[in-house]
Design a protein around this motif. Structure first.
Motif, PDB file in Angstrom:
ATOM      1  N   UNK A 170       0.757  -1.121  -0.120  1.00 52.00           N
ATOM      2  CA  UNK A 170      -0.361  -0.034  -0.111  1.00 52.00           C
ATOM      3  C   UNK A 170       1.189   1.282   0.026  1.00 52.00           C
ATOM      4  N   UNK A 171       2.458   0.989  -0.408  1.00 47.33           N
ATOM      5  CA  UNK A 171       3.058   2.792  -0.181  1.00 47.33           C
ATOM      6  C   UNK A 171       3.103   2.804  -1.489  1.00 47.33           C
ATOM      7  N   UNK A 172       3.033   4.081  -1.535  1.00 49.02           N
ATOM      8  CA  UNK A 172       3.482   4.506  -2.527  1.00 49.02           C
ATOM      9  C   UNK A 172       4.864   5.044  -3.160  1.00 49.02           C
ATOM     10  N   UNK A 173       5.354   4.975  -4.354  1.00 50.66           N
ATOM     11  CA  UNK A 173       6.755   4.692  -3.832  1.00 50.66           C
ATOM     12  C   UNK A 173       7.340   5.617  -5.681  1.00 50.66           C
ATOM     13  N   UNK A 174       8.684   5.906  -5.670  1.00 51.57           N
ATOM     14  CA  UNK A 174       8.689   7.046  -6.721  1.00 51.57           C
ATOM     15  C   UNK A 174      10.174   5.774  -7.397  1.00 51.57           C
ATOM     16  N   UNK A 175      10.201   5.609  -8.526  1.00 53.35           N
ATOM     17  CA  UNK A 175      10.371   5.087  -9.541  1.00 53.35           C
ATOM     18  C   UNK A 175      11.488   5.289 -10.255  1.00 53.35           C
ATOM     19  N   UNK A 176      12.845   4.669 -10.442  1.00 52.19           N
ATOM     20  CA  UNK A 176      13.781   5.803 -11.196  1.00 52.19           C
ATOM     21  C   UNK A 176      13.838   4.904 -12.836  1.00 52.19           C
ATOM     22  N   UNK A 177      15.158   5.624 -13.793  1.00 50.99           N
ATOM     23  CA  UNK A 177      14.349   4.929 -15.534  1.00 50.99           C
ATOM     24  C   UNK A 177      16.035   3.059 -15.037  1.00 50.99           C
ATOM     25  N   UNK A 178      15.976   3.687 -13.959  1.00 48.70           N
ATOM     26  CA  UNK A 178      16.905   1.966 -13.258  1.00 48.70           C
ATOM     27  C   UNK A 178      15.670   1.174 -13.035  1.00 48.70           C
ATOM     28  N   UNK A 179      14.602   1.100 -12.523  1.00 43.88           N
ATOM     29  CA  UNK A 179      13.629   0.131 -12.000  1.00 43.88           C
ATOM     30  C   UNK A 179      13.316  -0.593 -12.860  1.00 43.88           C
ATOM     31  N   UNK A 180      13.651  -1.869 -12.823  1.00 46.79           N
ATOM     32  CA  UNK A 180      12.426  -2.977 -14.530  1.00 46.79           C
ATOM     33  C   UNK A 180      11.494  -3.127 -13.433  1.00 46.79           C
ATOM     34  N   UNK A 181      10.863  -3.085 -15.135  1.00 47.91           N
ATOM     35  CA  UNK A 181       8.681  -2.596 -14.916  1.00 47.91           C
ATOM     36  C   UNK A 181       8.203  -3.858 -14.670  1.00 47.91           C
ATOM     37  N   UNK A 182       7.554  -4.843 -15.155  1.00 47.27           N
ATOM     38  CA  UNK A 182       6.585  -5.563 -15.229  1.00 47.27           C
ATOM     39  C   UNK A 182       5.294  -4.955 -15.451  1.00 47.27           C
ATOM     40  N   UNK A 183       5.367  -4.414 -17.293  1.00 44.70           N
ATOM     41  CA  UNK A 183       4.110  -3.324 -17.314  1.00 44.70           C
ATOM     42  C   UNK A 183       2.828  -4.081 -17.973  1.00 44.70           C
ATOM     43  N   UNK A 184       1.412  -3.462 -17.882  1.00 45.55           N
ATOM     44  CA  UNK A 184       0.433  -4.277 -19.129  1.00 45.55           C
ATOM     45  C   UNK A 184       0.795  -3.038 -20.310  1.00 45.55           C
ATOM     46  N   UNK A 185      -0.052  -3.060 -21.318  1.00 45.14           N
ATOM     47  CA  UNK A 185       0.101  -1.982 -22.799  1.00 45.14           C
ATOM     48  C   UNK A 185      -0.500  -0.889 -21.793  1.00 45.14           C
ATOM     49  N   UNK A 186      -0.639  -0.064 -20.604  1.00 43.79           N
ATOM     50  CA  UNK A 186      -1.264   0.896 -20.172  1.00 43.79           C
ATOM     51  C   UNK A 186      -0.405   1.229 -19.119  1.00 43.79           C
ATOM     52  N   UNK A 187      -0.136   0.128 -18.426  1.00 45.23           N
ATOM     53  CA  UNK A 187       0.662   0.889 -16.347  1.00 45.23           C
ATOM     54  C   UNK A 187       1.234  -0.726 -16.190  1.00 45.23           C
ATOM     55  N   UNK A 188       1.994  -0.196 -15.495  1.00 47.99           N
ATOM     56  CA  UNK A 188       3.155  -1.275 -14.580  1.00 47.99           C
ATOM     57  C   UNK A 188       2.034  -1.594 -13.322  1.00 47.99           C
ATOM     58  N   UNK A 189       2.412  -3.269 -13.186  1.00 48.69           N
ATOM     59  CA  UNK A 189       2.242  -4.180 -12.335  1.00 48.69           C
ATOM     60  C   UNK A 189       2.988  -4.420 -11.669  1.00 48.69           C
TER      61      UNK A 189
END
Length: 639
Positions: free
Chosen positions: A124-143
Motif C-alpha cells: 500500500x506504499x506509493x514509491x517513486x521510480x527511476x529509469x534504473x528500475x525494471x518493471x513488468x507492465x501491461x499495455x497501459x500501466x506498470x503491474x
C-alpha cells in the motif's frame, strides 16, 4: 543441498537416488492465444517465461501444503500463492502470479520505468521510480517491480479466475540496486541479487503450473511464452592437478578428483596428464574460477581427510610500519584506559546532514555512498567528532554524564580538484585518526575532594602525555590559535616544520545544540598517520643524570592580550637550543593597573649545562638575548 548430499554419498560409497519432480504430465489444455510477452530491456531481463491458467478456483491450500509452509515460517495465503512460495523455497526460483484479467491488452511488457513514475506496491506504499528500475507492465500501466515486489492492483485475489504465471531471470545488479534504493528486501530479491540459472525457467514453470492446476483446477491456455535472447553457456574452467594439490595440501588421486567433479555435475570436456578443462553448470553462479572448483573438490573430499604435517615451517619476521602503528595503538590505549577513558567504535558511515553549513568539513568533500541503506548512513565520515558526540548524547540521556572516550578510526575525504585522467581514486583520501572526548566532571561526589569540572586544560594534559609516550619531542610541537566552525575555542597542533598533527578545543555550541548536548564537550583529534611518520625514525637515547645544577630565571612580561604562551616558548627555544631545558608559565594577570589590551605573564626559564656549572655571565647573556628577542618580536616589556 540435495545435489551436495548426493555427491557426498556417492564419494563415500553409500546408496542414493537424486531426482527432481517429474513434469512429463504437463500439457497445454487449450491452444487459444492468451497473454503475449514482449521484453524491451534485455540487459536487465535475461530470460522471461510465462504461461496462462484459466478457470482456477482460489481457495485455501490443502493441509499438506500449508504444513510445509508453516514449517519454514511462512503464512499460507491461498492455493496459487502458496504454490509459488513452495517452489521458491524448494527450488530457489522466485515466481510471480498475476491476475490475468487485470493484464490490460492481454500483453506483458518488460521495460525500464520512466524517471519519476509513481507506483503503489502490495504493502500500500506509493514509491517513486527511476529509469534504473525494471518493471513488468501491461499495455497501459506498470503491474510489478521486477524481481522485488508486486503491485497492489495486479495480484491474485479471491475473485481471480485466470492466472498468468511468471518465471524469469533478472540481472542481479539491477535487482539489488532497486531493492536497496526502495528499502525492500524480499525473498524474491534476495535470490535474484545472488544470481539464478536462466536455463531452468521452463522446467520450473511447468512444475508450478502443474501444481496450480492440480490444487486450483483450470486449464493451461496458450503456448508457453519464452523470451531468451542470449543463451547462457556453462562456465569454462581450466584446472591443473598441481594447483589442486598445492592449495589443498594433499595429493588427491586423479580418479577421485574426476569422480568428485562428475558427482557435482561438472562436465570434463578435455583432459591431459596435468590438467582438466571442465564446464560448470550455470546454476553454480559462485563457481567460475579454478580456486572455486578446488574448494568444491575439498568440500566433498572432506576437510577432515587432509592430515596435519608434523613439520613446522616458519620464516624470519620483520616489523612493518603497520606493525609499529598497531603496537603504538595498544600502548596509547593502555595509557588512556589507565586514565579512566573508555574506547568507542563508531560506524564509518554517517549522515551528510552533520556537515551541512560547515566550512572546516564541507558537505561537498564527503565521500558519498552510491546506494545508501538510509539517509543516516549515506556518506563516509570526514571526522571522528560526530560519532563520539552521538555516544555522549546517548550516555547523557541515561544519566552517565561524566565521560572520557577515545576512538581510533579512518576518516575519508573527496577533493574534486585532485581528479586525474585514468586514476580512479586520485580525488579520494583516507586518514587514520585518534579522537579524544571529555565531558562532565573530573571529580564528583568524593569525600576527599570537592566536585571539579573537566576542562580543556585537562584535555591538553592528556594530549601532551600521548605525544610524550609516542616519543614526540614537545619542544618541537607548536600550539597555534585555531579559528574554525568545529570549536568555540581551539588550538592547532603542528611540528616546527609546519606539518599538522591534530587539533583540540571546546566543541562549538552550535554543534552541541544540534546534537542535543547541553554540557561543554572538549575534543582533540590527531592524525595517527602523521604521528606515525613523525615518530618513525625516533630513537630512544639514554644518558646519565647531569651532575651539574640547573638554574632558574623568572621574567614578568607585559604583552598584548592576543599573544599566546606558545609564541614565547618558541622564541625562547630558538634563541638558545642547547642550554635552555624548559620554559614554564606560572602566573597570568589581567585587570586593573595594566594598560588596555595588555596582560602579564610570569615565566620561568630553566638553564642547564651537562658538562659544567653555569656562571652568572653566561646566564645573564642568555637571558638578555631571550629578553631582546621577546621585545623585538612580541613587543614585550619587563614589569
Amino acid at each position: 543441498m540435495a545435489r551436495d548430499l548426493a555427491a557426498y554419498l556417492k564419494q563415500n560409497g553409500k546408496p542414493f537416488n537424486l531426482k527432481r519432480p517429474d513434469v512429463n504430465g504437463f500439457k497445454i489444455d487449450d491452444a487459444t492465444p492468451a497473454i503475449e510477452v514482449v521484453v524491451e530491456n534485455t540487459e536487465a531481463c535475461l530470460r522471461y517465461s510465462g504461461v496462462c491458467i484459466k478457470g482456477v478456483t482460489i481457495k485455501e491450500s490443502p493441509e499438506w501444503l500449508q504444513n510445509k509452509l508453516r514449517t519454514i515460517g511462512l503464512r499460507p495465503i491461498n492455493n496459487v500463492v502458496d504454490v509459488t512460495n513452495l517452489v521458491l523455497h524448494g527450488l530457489g526460483q522466485p515466481l510471480h502470479s498475476f491476475d490475468a484479467g487485470k493484464i490490460k491488452g492481454n500483453k506483458i511488457i518488460v521495460k525500464s520505468a520512466n524517471e519519476g513514475d509513481k507506483f503503489v506496491t502490495l504493502d500500500g506504499v506509493e514509491r517513486t521510480l527511476t529509469a534504473h528500475d525494471l518493471m513488468i507492465c501491461n499495455e497501459e500501466e506498470p503491474m510489478c517491480i521486477a524481481g522485488v515486489f508486486g503491485g497492489l492492483e495486479s495480484g491474485v485475489t479471491d475473485q481471480t479466475t485466470d492466472v498468468f504465471l511468471e518465471c524469469a531471470t533478472f540481472h542481479p545488479t539491477w535487482i539489488r540496486k532497486t531493492a536497496r534504493r526502495l528499502g525492500l528486501n524480499t525473498d524474491s530479491s534476495f535470490r535474484y541479487e545472488r544470481g539464478l540459472d536462466p536455463n531452468v525457467t521452463i522446467y520450473i514453470l511447468k512444475y508450478a503450473a502443474s501444481l496450480i492446476k492440480e490444487l486450483a483446477g483450470g486449464n493451461i491456455t496458450g503456448k508457453i511464452q519464452d523470451i531468451y535472447p542470449h543463451v547462457v553457456e556453462p562456465y569454462k574452467v581450466h584446472i591443473t592437478y598441481e594447483k589442486i594439490n598445492s592449495l589443498i595440501g594433499k595429493v588427491i588421486p586423479t580418479d577421485t578428483v574426476k569422480s568428485i567433479l562428475e558427482s557435482l555435475e561438472m562436465k570434463i570436456v578435455h583432459e591431459t596428464d596435468e590438467a582438466l578443462d571442465i564446464e560448470v553448470p550455470v546454476y553454480r553462479i559462485d563457481v567460475q574460477r579454478d580456486v572455486d572448483v578446488i574448494e568444491d573438490i575439498l568440500r566433498i573430499y572432506g576437510y577432515n581427510n587432509v592430515e596435519f604435517d608434523d613439520h613446522v615451517k616458519s620464516s624470519l619476521s620483520y616489523q612493518t610500519p603497520t606493525d609499529h602503528s598497531y603496537k603504538m595503538q595498544n600502548l596509547i590505549s593502555e595509557q588512556l584506559c589507565g586514565c579512566g577513558f573508555n574506547e568507542i567504535l563508531n560506524n564509518s558511515l554517517t549522515r551528510s546532514a552533520y556537515y551541512d553549513g560547515l566550512f572546516t568539513y564541507p558537505v561537498g568533500q564527503c565521500v558519498k555512498v552510491m546506494n545508501p541503506l538510509s539517509a543516516d548512513l549515506n556518506v563516509m565520515r570526514q571526522t571522528l567528532l560526530f560519532g563520539g558526540l552521538e555516544s555522549i548524547e546517548h550516555n547523557i540521556k541515561r544519566k552517565n554524564g561524566n565521560i572520557r572516550f577515545y576512538e581510533f578510526g579512518n576518516c575519508y575525504q573527496y577533493d574534486s580538484s585532485k581528479k586525474k585522467e585514468g586514476e580512479t581514486l586520485a580525488e579520494f583520501s583516507e586518514d587514520y585518526r585518534l579522537g579524544l572526548w571529555l565531558c562532565g566532571n573530573h571529580v564528583e561526589n568524593n569525600w576527599a575532594h570537592p566536585d571539579e569540572k573537566s576542562s580543556v586544560y585537562e584535555l591538553k594534559a592528556y594530549v601532551e602525555n600521548i605525544l610524550v609516550r609516542l616519543g614526540v619531542n614537545l619542544k618541537k610541537v607548536i600550539y597555534g590559535q585555531l579559528s574554525d566552525d568545529i570549536y568555540d575555542a581551539g588550538l592547532c597542533i603542528t611540528t616546527h616544520a609546519g606539518k599538522p598533527l591534530g587539533t583540540m578545543g571546546i566543541v562549538s555550541h552550535k554543534i552541541r545544540k544540534a546534537m542535543d548536548i547541553d554540557a561543554e564537550v572538549y575534543y582533540a583529534e590527531f592524525s595517527w598517520t602523521a604521528l606515525m611518520k613523525e615518530t618513525r625514525n625516533n630513537k630512544v637515547i639514554y644518558a646519565d643524570l647531569s651532575k651539574f645544577p640547573a638554574v632558574k630565571r623568572d621574567l614578568a612580561l607585559l604583552i598584548d592580550k592576543n599573544v599566546q604562551f606558545a609564541e614565547i616558548q618558541k622564541i625562547a627555544s630558538d634563541c638558545e637550543r642547547k642550554l635552555l631545558k624548559d620554559v614554564v608559565l606560572f602566573d597570568v594577570y589581567e585587570g586593573k593597573n595594566l594598560p588596555a589590551g595588555k596582560k602579564s605573564y610570569a615565566v620561568s626559564f630553566f638553564l642547564e649545562d651537562e658538562t659544567k656549572t653555569l656562571n652568572d655571565k653566561q646566564i645573564d647573556s642568555i637571558m638578555k638575548k631571550i629578553q631582546t628577542n621577546l621585545e623585538q618580536k612580541l613587543g614585550a616589556q619587563l614589569r
